[in-house]
Design an enzyme around this catalytic site. Sequence first.
Site, PDB file in Angstrom:
ATOM      1  N   HIS A 248      44.849 -42.235 -41.641  1.00  0.00           N
ATOM      2  CA  HIS A 248      45.844 -41.228 -42.039  1.00  0.00           C
ATOM      3  C   HIS A 248      46.732 -40.824 -40.876  1.00  0.00           C
ATOM      4  O   HIS A 248      47.343 -39.752 -40.921  1.00  0.00           O
ATOM      5  CB  HIS A 248      45.128 -40.030 -42.667  1.00  0.00           C
ATOM      6  CG  HIS A 248      44.338 -40.436 -43.874  1.00  0.00           C
ATOM      7  ND1 HIS A 248      44.923 -40.690 -45.093  1.00  0.00           N
ATOM      8  CD2 HIS A 248      43.021 -40.705 -44.027  1.00  0.00           C
ATOM      9  CE1 HIS A 248      43.990 -41.071 -45.958  1.00  0.00           C
ATOM     10  NE2 HIS A 248      42.819 -41.091 -45.324  1.00  0.00           N
TER      11      HIS A 248
ATOM     12  N   ASN B 245      35.160  -9.948  -9.924  1.00  0.00           N
ATOM     13  CA  ASN B 245      35.157 -10.985 -10.962  1.00  0.00           C
ATOM     14  C   ASN B 245      35.625 -10.311 -12.238  1.00  0.00           C
ATOM     15  O   ASN B 245      35.064  -9.292 -12.646  1.00  0.00           O
ATOM     16  CB  ASN B 245      33.728 -11.536 -11.125  1.00  0.00           C
ATOM     17  CG  ASN B 245      33.599 -12.488 -12.305  1.00  0.00           C
ATOM     18  OD1 ASN B 245      34.603 -12.982 -12.823  1.00  0.00           O
ATOM     19  ND2 ASN B 245      32.375 -12.748 -12.712  1.00  0.00           N
TER      20      ASN B 245
ATOM     21  N   CYS C 217      34.760 -16.570 -11.251  1.00  0.00           N
ATOM     22  CA  CYS C 217      34.511 -16.084  -9.886  1.00  0.00           C
ATOM     23  C   CYS C 217      33.026 -15.799  -9.653  1.00  0.00           C
ATOM     24  O   CYS C 217      32.307 -15.402 -10.575  1.00  0.00           O
ATOM     25  CB  CYS C 217      35.263 -14.783  -9.640  1.00  0.00           C
ATOM     26  SG  CYS C 217      37.013 -14.921  -9.956  1.00  0.00           S
TER      27      CYS C 217
ATOM     28  N   GLU D 109      36.344 -34.052 -19.666  1.00  0.00           N
ATOM     29  CA  GLU D 109      36.262 -32.972 -18.673  1.00  0.00           C
ATOM     30  C   GLU D 109      35.894 -33.459 -17.277  1.00  0.00           C
ATOM     31  O   GLU D 109      36.310 -32.876 -16.290  1.00  0.00           O
ATOM     32  CB  GLU D 109      35.360 -31.817 -19.127  1.00  0.00           C
ATOM     33  CG  GLU D 109      33.894 -32.069 -19.141  1.00  0.00           C
ATOM     34  CD  GLU D 109      33.097 -30.840 -19.576  1.00  0.00           C
ATOM     35  OE1 GLU D 109      33.416 -29.715 -19.182  1.00  0.00           O
ATOM     36  OE2 GLU D 109      32.125 -31.022 -20.345  1.00  0.00           O
TER      37      GLU D 109
ATOM     38  N   LYS E  69      32.826 -34.502 -23.137  1.00  0.00           N
ATOM     39  CA  LYS E  69      32.129 -34.808 -21.880  1.00  0.00           C
ATOM     40  C   LYS E  69      32.966 -35.744 -21.038  1.00  0.00           C
ATOM     41  O   LYS E  69      33.150 -35.543 -19.862  1.00  0.00           O
ATOM     42  CB  LYS E  69      30.778 -35.461 -22.231  1.00  0.00           C
ATOM     43  CG  LYS E  69      29.617 -35.113 -21.422  1.00  0.00           C
ATOM     44  CD  LYS E  69      29.019 -33.747 -21.569  1.00  0.00           C
ATOM     45  CE  LYS E  69      29.923 -32.615 -21.611  1.00  0.00           C
ATOM     46  NZ  LYS E  69      29.425 -31.368 -22.050  1.00  0.00           N
TER      47      LYS E  69
HETATM   48  O1  M6R Z   1      28.243 -20.689 -21.451  1.00  0.00           O
HETATM   49  P1  M6R Z   1      28.757 -21.165 -22.780  1.00  0.00           P
HETATM   50  O2  M6R Z   1      27.817 -22.102 -23.450  1.00  0.00           O
HETATM   51  O3  M6R Z   1      29.184 -20.050 -23.672  1.00  0.00           O
HETATM   52  O4  M6R Z   1      30.053 -22.003 -22.416  1.00  0.00           O
HETATM   53  C1  M6R Z   1      30.874 -22.522 -23.421  1.00  0.00           C
HETATM   54  C2  M6R Z   1      31.815 -23.564 -22.864  1.00  0.00           C
HETATM   55  O5  M6R Z   1      32.634 -22.997 -21.872  1.00  0.00           O
HETATM   56  C3  M6R Z   1      31.069 -24.765 -22.266  1.00  0.00           C
HETATM   57  O6  M6R Z   1      30.222 -25.345 -23.186  1.00  0.00           O
HETATM   58  C4  M6R Z   1      32.093 -25.821 -21.768  1.00  0.00           C
HETATM   59  O7  M6R Z   1      32.760 -26.381 -22.836  1.00  0.00           O
HETATM   60  C5  M6R Z   1      31.373 -26.883 -20.945  1.00  0.00           C
HETATM   61  N1  M6R Z   1      32.058 -27.078 -19.695  1.00  0.00           N
HETATM   62  C6  M6R Z   1      31.327 -28.200 -21.567  1.00  0.00           C
HETATM   63  O8  M6R Z   1      30.651 -29.134 -20.801  1.00  0.00           O
END
Ligand code: M6R
Length: 609
Positions: free
Chosen positions: A505, A99, A2, A489, A486
């Site tokens: 395996h 939030n 949020c 997502e 990448k």
């Molecule tokens: O802010 P942070 O680096 O702690 O975030 C960790 C993950 O949420 C972040 O790297 C997430 O996996 C990304 N969306 C990947 O692109």
Amino acid sequence: MCGIVGYVGQRDAADVLLSGLERLEYRGYDSAGIAVFENEIIKVVKSKGRLADLKEKMQKEGKPSGHAGIGHTRWATHGEPSDRNSHPHGGGNVTLVHNGIIENYKKLKEFLLSQGRTFESDTDTEVVAQLIDYYYIENHGNPVEAIVKTLKEVEGSYALGVIFADFPDRVFALRKESPLIVGVGENESFIASDVTAILQYTKNYYLLEPGEIAVLSKQGAKIYDLHYQKIEKEMKTADWDISAAEKGGYEHYMLKEIHEQPEAIKKTITPRIENGLPNLEECGITPEKLLEFKKIHVVACGTAMHAGIVGKYVIEKLARIPVNVDIASEFRYREPLVGEGDLVIIISQSGETADSLEALKLSKRLGAKTLAIVNVKGSSIARESDMLIYTHAGPEIAVASTKAYMVQIAVMYLFAFELALANHCIDETECRRLTSLLQNTPDQISAILENKEMTQLIASELITADSLLYIGRGLDYALSMEGSLKLKEISYIHSESYAAGELKHGTISLITKNMPVIAVATQRNLLEKTISNIKEVKARGAKVILICHDAYHPEEGTADFRFGLPEYEDLLMPMLAVVPLQLIAYYTAVHKGNDVDKPRNLAKSVTVE
Ligand code: M6R
């Protein structure tokens, strides 16, 4: 997750709130709303969907006109995304945005129901609004006292922006766990979940700490403790300017951020190199201190955790110290074997990821020393850790992390070089050579970025795939995890990364005709072995995309597509090879017409566990 914005001043509050919320869109959301004092009456407009839906609603219902208000983008936790569950929420005199998660909301709701109160939403947030109002009435209209009393009852994480019907020229704010900053301009003040939301108005801000309450007015912001004593706080100045948070001519933030990588590496490593050698002293790290650590744990989530895996390979290879890499949400609850003499490295772009923050606190309680590698200045993880290396990537807006990953691994290399030198595993000459190679990676990356056509062609081959595999060995395997994340997502295509030698395996049974397999093969000592694994999948019908050194040309028929990378030290190849993987993911998502910067269901900063 949020996003919160609040404003008091002379500008049109709705415009300020909407533009701030736009800048927070990257955090991820499914509904949005604002509340503005219009002629001293609170007017709320909220809607499920994007800010565009909210604006459309305002066109029909009228945009609230006034000079003070609060705004919110919601990422649903309690209650489905709907108009009714969108913030702001009200309770009598009180309207607020939130939030975080209120863990004991059921108990509080039962109490309020027993007091004859009724609820309009399924959210935990409305309970807080009603409770503040309950105490407001009980305390004869003192807002700060009502907030303080409520805080004592509420368990969980929160950042709150609150307005009271009786105080049309004030915005109140407080936080615990979830981030919130207080911005101060000329005759105006702001609150925001992060500084990017207010950068176009002011660079001056305070970091609100848990247990502090901000009272904003046109004249500025006053900050009080829970005993209503005024606190004098140090004013911070953002070193990011507004252009850093804008698209700068690129179609998407993600593409812009991929192109910013060479500069981000330079900004991150240059201040930490002296006379050709790593120097992390300003971050609290000295060679003597490094010698104290017998074991290293890297704890992080998502892409940041993948940066930790590259770090593990490099540290273990160069400095011969065991490194454990953990997903923060697992680490927290598995009674980790961590204690004195251990170093726990927490990597996080946002510095606010709830699981990573809790893992850090746990490590400290267990007696370990902690080092944070964080991008956002003044974030919770940055403030909690014993030692701190800021990455200087600038604001990362796209949900899919690219430049933050790049600088995280750049820091892991620098750290590994310094550690290996301190341990006498490498000598000064070798350390200088490696450091200078690291310093030259930006030029190599710029050259790769000139050559995007092949990644576009590969992406066009992937759009019809239901599923694909990324394979590699050693550092290539570590990197392929990030390539796979990448792609999935932002393109929504299922993919998995696999150690190439492990395919036989089990996973090789998934290979069917034309299934894409992206093989990363930059480690020359493992090349022959990886090529054998590629041949195994090719023989079973896979469409192979090979990422390798440009000089390497496999035997005809081994790969369907080949992306050649500059000749460079194998150890540093993840920094180069990640670029085509990022671009392949990007163009696949673009070809599929997806919302690249704001992929479905995802939030940029995951502030709940
Ligand atoms: O802010 P942070 O680096 O702690 O975030 C960790 C993950 O949420 C972040 O790297 C997430 O996996 C990304 N969306 C990947 O692109």
